[in-house]
Design a protein around this motif. Structure first.
Motif, mmCIF file in Angstrom:
data_model
loop_
_atom_site.group_PDB
_atom_site.id
_atom_site.type_symbol
_atom_site.label_atom_id
_atom_site.label_comp_id
_atom_site.label_asym_id
_atom_site.label_seq_id
_atom_site.Cartn_x
_atom_site.Cartn_y
_atom_site.Cartn_z
ATOM 1 N N UNK A 1 6.637 -7.741 3.360
ATOM 2 C CA UNK A 1 5.296 -8.401 2.672
ATOM 3 C C UNK A 1 4.318 -7.011 2.262
ATOM 4 N N UNK A 2 4.413 -6.419 3.431
ATOM 5 C CA UNK A 2 3.652 -4.704 3.339
ATOM 6 C C UNK A 2 4.389 -4.683 1.976
ATOM 7 N N UNK A 3 5.769 -4.344 1.831
ATOM 8 C CA UNK A 3 6.637 -3.484 0.612
ATOM 9 C C UNK A 3 6.191 -4.667 -0.709
ATOM 10 N N UNK B 1 2.826 -4.032 -5.362
ATOM 11 C CA UNK B 1 1.929 -4.402 -6.660
ATOM 12 C C UNK B 1 0.520 -3.643 -7.142
ATOM 13 N N UNK B 2 0.904 -2.440 -6.143
ATOM 14 C CA UNK B 2 -0.398 -2.128 -6.664
ATOM 15 C C UNK B 2 0.304 -0.521 -7.167
ATOM 16 N N UNK B 3 1.762 0.151 -6.839
ATOM 17 C CA UNK B 3 2.596 0.665 -7.533
ATOM 18 C C UNK B 3 2.711 0.445 -8.505
ATOM 19 N N UNK C 1 -7.896 -10.534 -3.894
ATOM 20 C CA UNK C 1 -8.070 -11.377 -4.782
ATOM 21 C C UNK C 1 -6.507 -11.042 -5.647
ATOM 22 N N UNK C 2 -6.327 -10.238 -6.751
ATOM 23 C CA UNK C 2 -5.494 -9.978 -7.714
ATOM 24 C C UNK C 2 -4.511 -9.441 -7.189
ATOM 25 N N UNK D 1 -12.139 -2.564 -2.486
ATOM 26 C CA UNK D 1 -10.988 -3.176 -4.025
ATOM 27 C C UNK D 1 -9.626 -1.665 -3.141
ATOM 28 N N UNK D 2 -8.378 -1.676 -3.536
ATOM 29 C CA UNK D 2 -7.269 -1.271 -3.059
ATOM 30 C C UNK D 2 -6.555 -0.734 -3.971
ATOM 31 N N UNK D 3 -6.387 0.852 -4.161
ATOM 32 C CA UNK D 3 -5.007 1.510 -4.822
ATOM 33 C C UNK D 3 -4.046 2.734 -4.185
#
Length: 100
Positions: free
Chosen positions: A10-12, A17-19, A29-30, A72-74
Motif C-alpha cells: 500500500x505504501x508503494x 501515485x505521487x511519483x 481524495x485524488x 495536499x501531498x508531493x
C-alpha cells in the motif's frame, strides 16, 4: 535502534501515485482514487511517509470560495529513491523454481 522494514504494498502504491506526478500537489481524495485505498489505510500511510521524509505536505487554499483549505501531498527525492530501490529489488528476485 531503528529497524529497516520493507515498505508495504500500500505504501508503494501511494508513492507510485505521487511519483507519477512529481511536481503536482495531490489531495488525499485524488490519491485514494488513484490507489483505490480507503481513507483508514491511506491517511496513516501519508502521515508516516511525511514523518519519514518520503513526501511533503502542505495546506492549500481552496479554489472555490467558502471551502476550507485542504491538505495536499508531493513526493520528495527520498520517497522516489525508496520506490526505485523497491522496484529494483522486485526485479532481482531469484527464480523460485516455479513451473512456467
Amino acid at each position: 535502534m531503528k529497524r529497516k522494514r520493507k515498505p508495504s504494498r500500500q505504501t508503494l502504491l501511494v508513492l507510485s501515485a505521487l511519483a507519477a506526478r512529481p511536481n503536482d500537489w495531490l489531495y488525499g481524495l485524488e490519491i485514494a482514487q488513484l490507489t483505490e485505498l480507503k481513507s483508514g489505510s491511506l491517511y496513516p500511510i501519508l502521515i508516516r511517509c511525511s514523518e519519514r521524509g518520503l513526501l511533503e505536505s502542505q495546506w492549500l487554499e481552496p479554489i472555490v470560495q467558502g471551502r476550507p483549505p485542504r491538505h495536499a501531498y508531493r513526493i520528495l527525492p527520498l520517497g522516489a529513491d525508496l520506490l526505485a530501490q523497491s522496484h529494483r529489488q522486485i526485479v532481482r528476485l531469484p527464480d523460485q523454481g516455479l513451473p512456467t
